[in-house]
Write a protein that holds these residues in place. Sequence first.
Motif, short mmCIF file in Angstrom:
data_model
loop_
_atom_site.label_atom_id
_atom_site.label_comp_id
_atom_site.label_asym_id
_atom_site.label_seq_id
_atom_site.Cartn_x
_atom_site.Cartn_y
_atom_site.Cartn_z
N THR A 92 -0.49 8.62 -2.12
CA THR A 92 -0.82 10.01 -2.70
C THR A 92 0.30 10.36 -3.31
O THR A 92 0.27 11.26 -4.37
N LEU A 93 1.34 9.78 -3.12
CA LEU A 93 2.87 10.07 -3.60
C LEU A 93 3.21 11.89 -3.24
O LEU A 93 4.07 12.40 -4.19
N THR A 94 2.53 12.24 -2.35
CA THR A 94 2.80 13.61 -1.85
C THR A 94 3.47 13.39 -0.62
O THR A 94 3.54 12.39 -0.17
N ARG A 95 4.04 14.47 -0.11
CA ARG A 95 4.87 14.63 1.39
C ARG A 95 3.98 13.70 2.40
O ARG A 95 2.67 14.03 2.63
N PRO A 107 -2.58 -12.69 -14.22
CA PRO A 107 -3.92 -12.53 -14.16
C PRO A 107 -4.38 -11.94 -15.34
O PRO A 107 -3.67 -11.42 -15.99
N ASP A 108 -5.56 -11.77 -15.68
CA ASP A 108 -6.25 -11.12 -16.79
C ASP A 108 -6.08 -9.75 -16.75
O ASP A 108 -5.71 -9.13 -17.89
N SER A 109 -5.75 -8.96 -15.30
CA SER A 109 -5.43 -7.67 -15.39
C SER A 109 -4.54 -7.36 -14.22
O SER A 109 -4.57 -8.13 -13.26
N ILE A 110 -3.53 -6.40 -14.57
CA ILE A 110 -2.56 -6.03 -13.61
C ILE A 110 -2.82 -4.60 -13.00
O ILE A 110 -2.41 -3.75 -14.15
N PRO A 111 -3.19 -4.30 -12.03
CA PRO A 111 -3.13 -2.69 -11.82
C PRO A 111 -1.96 -2.55 -10.98
O PRO A 111 -1.10 -3.19 -10.36
N TRP A 112 -1.27 -1.29 -11.22
CA TRP A 112 -0.29 -0.97 -10.87
C TRP A 112 -0.19 0.63 -10.61
O TRP A 112 -1.09 1.36 -11.09
N PHE A 113 0.72 0.99 -9.62
CA PHE A 113 0.89 2.47 -8.86
C PHE A 113 2.13 2.38 -8.65
O PHE A 113 2.75 1.66 -7.85
N GLU A 114 2.57 3.85 -8.76
CA GLU A 114 4.02 4.04 -8.27
C GLU A 114 4.45 3.69 -6.94
O GLU A 114 5.43 3.13 -6.55
N VAL A 161 -3.57 2.52 -11.64
CA VAL A 161 -4.52 2.62 -10.85
C VAL A 161 -4.29 3.70 -9.59
O VAL A 161 -3.47 3.36 -8.83
N HIS A 162 -4.90 4.76 -9.36
CA HIS A 162 -4.60 5.88 -8.40
C HIS A 162 -5.68 5.44 -7.15
O HIS A 162 -6.77 5.57 -7.26
N PRO A 163 -4.85 5.00 -6.15
CA PRO A 163 -5.80 4.58 -4.99
C PRO A 163 -6.60 5.72 -4.40
O PRO A 163 -7.55 5.48 -3.86
N GLU A 164 -6.25 6.88 -4.36
CA GLU A 164 -6.99 8.05 -3.93
C GLU A 164 -7.75 8.57 -4.86
O GLU A 164 -9.06 8.87 -4.36
N CYS A 193 7.76 4.49 1.28
CA CYS A 193 7.97 5.38 0.09
C CYS A 193 8.93 6.43 0.51
O CYS A 193 8.83 7.04 1.55
N ALA A 194 9.75 6.95 -0.28
CA ALA A 194 10.57 7.95 -0.12
C ALA A 194 10.93 8.70 -1.53
O ALA A 194 10.58 8.05 -2.65
#
Length: 356
Positions: free
Chosen positions: A132-135, A211-218, A246-249, A70-71
Amino acid sequence: MMRVLGAVALSLALTGCDVTSDGEALTDASAWTYIGELAYAPQDDELLTAAVELADAAQGFALFAEVDGCAQVARLEDDTSTWVSALESGPSCAACEERFSVIAGAGLLVHLPPEPRAGPARLRLGKIDCETLTRARPSADTPASSVRLWVRELPTLPRELVVPLRFHHGRFSPRASDAESEALLAEAAALLAPTGIRVVLDGSSTDDTLPDSIPWFEGDPSALEPHVEPEDGVVDVVFAGCLEHVHPELGTHTLLDGLVPRIPAQAAPGAGIFLRGRACTAASLGPISVPVESQARVLAHELGHYLGLYHRLEDTDADTLMAPNPALVANPVFSPAQAERMRLHAALLSEPMPDR
């Protein structure tokens, strides 16, 4: 009027990065010019790329990036203004002169200053932690990574464009019949018509794999990718089940009525518009009942994201369809500035992406 770069390809000046094997920029059959592959600089703890100077680009440009991991845009400036000065230019940055979504794998960036100006633009990208979408904090065990960039001048701004939509229906879709699909399309078309965007139905299909549910995170669009069929010029619309951010952290779960993988979504992994079709509780396995007018607002709102619009942090218009909850907007419209941005991205959508 749209500010347009000159007819010739952008000239490039790079410092400390590999352009091509023969030292010259490559141009594919489209309007895109390949800049080269940039490594993250050791003097910046392997966090930032070397600076890229785009000559005669201060009027605006489109940039396509392929990245390892990611960038994010870390710096963007011209001789007059600094548009981004730090590695926090994401969708929620109220202090940023211009916002850019995180690039997870690949993504399109469009820079369009409000006033025409002369001179070069200078750009640096920074490495972002996908969870985390942080540096990022590289260590000795961090594998080497790089960024590959293409650039092009902005297209002229037409008064009207056609945007084909392709519907993909899962078992929770409330619009699976032809009549229901046509009703939704008609409602969305009425909302979009004043912008100069005319949506048409390019086709529809059934996706039994949803699926019944789709989790997504940027930072991880992998759950979206199997359910879209990328094709230049066409926007996939997926009628899914439960949609959650869904935030993994942090472990947070946020219910979504609709989503796109990034802003703008064109050519990003999982590029499409996803609409929720069921409640997200385990006991609620049937489709939800969504009035066609409400779902048309969500579809128009998400198409706005797909075509480069963020939530209204950047707008003086308090009452547009790009409010965070479009269902609560009293007068569901797009502002003139939003309409112009959408047509610009629709013009890019109608042209080929880089030949990678």
